[in-house]
Scaffold this motif. Structure first.
Motif, short mmCIF file in Angstrom:
data_model
loop_
_atom_site.label_atom_id
_atom_site.label_comp_id
_atom_site.label_asym_id
_atom_site.label_seq_id
_atom_site.Cartn_x
_atom_site.Cartn_y
_atom_site.Cartn_z
N TYR A 146 0.38 -1.73 -6.33
CA TYR A 146 0.36 -1.18 -5.00
C TYR A 146 -1.24 -0.60 -4.94
O TYR A 146 -1.84 -0.26 -5.76
N LEU B 39 0.85 5.66 0.18
CA LEU B 39 -0.02 6.79 0.28
C LEU B 39 0.87 7.89 -0.50
O LEU B 39 1.85 8.14 -0.47
N LYS C 89 0.10 2.08 9.03
CA LYS C 89 1.34 2.44 8.41
C LYS C 89 1.50 1.78 7.09
O LYS C 89 1.27 0.64 6.72
N PRO C 90 1.29 2.56 5.91
CA PRO C 90 1.58 2.05 4.45
C PRO C 90 3.20 1.41 4.17
O PRO C 90 3.93 1.63 5.11
N ASP C 91 3.21 0.74 3.26
CA ASP C 91 4.82 0.21 2.69
C ASP C 91 5.35 1.31 2.34
O ASP C 91 6.70 1.43 2.33
N ILE D 55 -5.35 4.88 7.95
CA ILE D 55 -5.11 3.50 7.43
C ILE D 55 -3.96 2.73 8.18
O ILE D 55 -3.68 1.69 8.08
N ARG E 90 0.79 -1.08 -0.19
CA ARG E 90 -0.01 -0.04 0.04
C ARG E 90 0.80 1.18 -0.05
O ARG E 90 1.96 1.27 0.74
#
Lengths: 123, 274
Positions: free
Chosen positions: A25, A4, A45-47, A43, A2
């Motif tokens: 993604y 952002l 922590k995204p990658d 959301i 994911r």
């Protein structure tokens, strides 16, 4: 995976969103730094975070500083994607806590190479 | 305007004779697009006219420009990542141990192009192997094209080029901004010796090498030329040295004198123990 994507330009969010989508993604968008912080709270922590420098309300540099002040986001991978191309600015972004820095304009291949450097390249 | 078959045949034969690079029929578009730039720079209205002049007046330097335009390959800093990881994690630690007495390393980049590969190596050595500061480290970078070597020597790159494969941290540490371009700092540039060398011709004397990189160049040659180059590489590489080829290249079915080193997709080889 994911990502952002934070940029006040709808066109830029659309370009980055399309590229990241092609790289499989899931993309979450935000229109400025403050909005980006809200998104992170929603959301988790995204990658990866891709963040512009110059934005209204909260710019990318302040966004990075705010994120890094939170212990939960110390190791969040953040790449600044910006038209700022002076050495001092690259250094300033790194000092503020950016993990990586990409100068516009870029191509999909450039993004892929940067993701490989960051260890978040798609399989 | 489409390139005539006769002009393409002339360009193909010229490039083949001078560089050993084989241009298949489907590469006509590449010949046209690369030579359009040369034609424009040299004041010709078309690629056909440029090639006609190159054919009828072989000594006016146009032939060299045609060959150089067709043999310049794309590159980037730390291209493919894995070969440089192999160097950092495996190859250099191994060689540093083995050469602890002589304190000398010789590295040869055989298709250096615009310099990103040898400079990436120099940066890697500086960044991760401070122990080598007291060693004699020779990095020789060669390429077929004099014009490209001149560019490589200057160590100046556009923003697009430094965006590719180079981390921002290394950019800040090892480059200076010069106008719109980025130039490698003097202490990195002086680690490398640039020299012209055509892989398909006789090689001048070179010091036996601990590491040889001939990446993404064999793919352009026919089987016999590949075999000849690998044969020469084998003689130049020290018995415990390492060879790196490009991701789409292999020694398999060409030369059984090499063993592949298992390291991700690094394209790393050693001489087979006889």
């Amino acid at each position: 995976m994911r990502a952002l994507v934070i940029d006040d330009s709808r066109a830029m969010r659309s370009i980055l969103g399309k590229i990241m989508g092609e790289l499989r993604y899931e993309v979450v968008e935000a229109v400025n730094g403050r909005h980006g912080l809200e998104r992170l709270r929603e959301i988790g922590k995204p990658d990866l975070v891709l963040v512009d420098w110059n934005m209204p309300e909260m710019n990318g540099l302040d966004f990075i500083r705010a994120v890094r002040a939170d212990r939960a986001f110390q190791d969040l991978v953040i790449m600044m994607v910006t038209t700022e191309t002076e050495m001092a600015q690259v250094a300033k972004a790194l000092e503020a806590g950016a993990t990586e820095y990409l100068m516009k304009p870029f191509t999909k291949d450039t993004i892929i190479e940067k993701l490989a450097l960051l260890g978040v390249a798609p399989a | 305007m489409a390139l005539s078959q006769a002009a393409f045949e002339f360009a193909r034969t010229l490039v083949r004779q001078r560089s050993g690079i084989v241009l298949e029929n489907e590469k006509a578009y590449l010949v046209e697009s690369r030579l359009t730039v040369v034609a424009r720079n040299e004041g010709f209205a078309s690629v056909d006219l440029l090639l006609e002049q190159a054919r009828t007046q072989p000594l006016n330097g146009l032939q060299v420009k045609v060959v150089e335009a067709m043999t310049t390959n794309e590159t980037s800093f730390f291209r493919d990542v894995q070969p440089f990881e192999a160097l950092r994690q495996l190859v250099l630690p191994d060689l540093i141990k083995r050469r602890a007495q002589e304190k000398q390393l010789t590295i040869w980049c055989g298709a250096a192009s615009t310099g990103q590969e040898p400079y990436s190596l120099a940066i890697l050595l500086r960044e991760h192997f401070p122990i080598l500061a007291g060693w004699k480290v020779n990095i020789l970078a060669t390429d077929l094209s004099l014009e490209i070597l001149e560019r490589a020597k200057r160590g100046r790159y556009s923003q697009v080029e430094v965006n590719r494969g180079l981390s921002a941290r290394l950019l800040v540490k090892f480059f200076d901004k010069q106008g719109l371009e980025w130039q490698l700092k003097e202490d990195i540039r002086r680690l490398i010796t640039f020299r012209q060398l055509n892989l398909i011709e006789a090689w001048p004397w070179m010091a036996p090498a601990d590491v040889i990189l001939v990446r993404n160049v064999l793919i352009y040659f026919d089987v016999e030329t590949k075999k000849a180059i690998l044969g020469k590489v084998k003689r130049l590489l020290r018995p415990d040295g390492f060879l790196f080829l490009g991701g789409a290249e292999t020694t398999m079915n060409l030369d059984d004198g090499f063993d592949r080193v298992e390291f991700e997709r690094a394209g790393c080889y050693r001489l087979r123990k006889s």
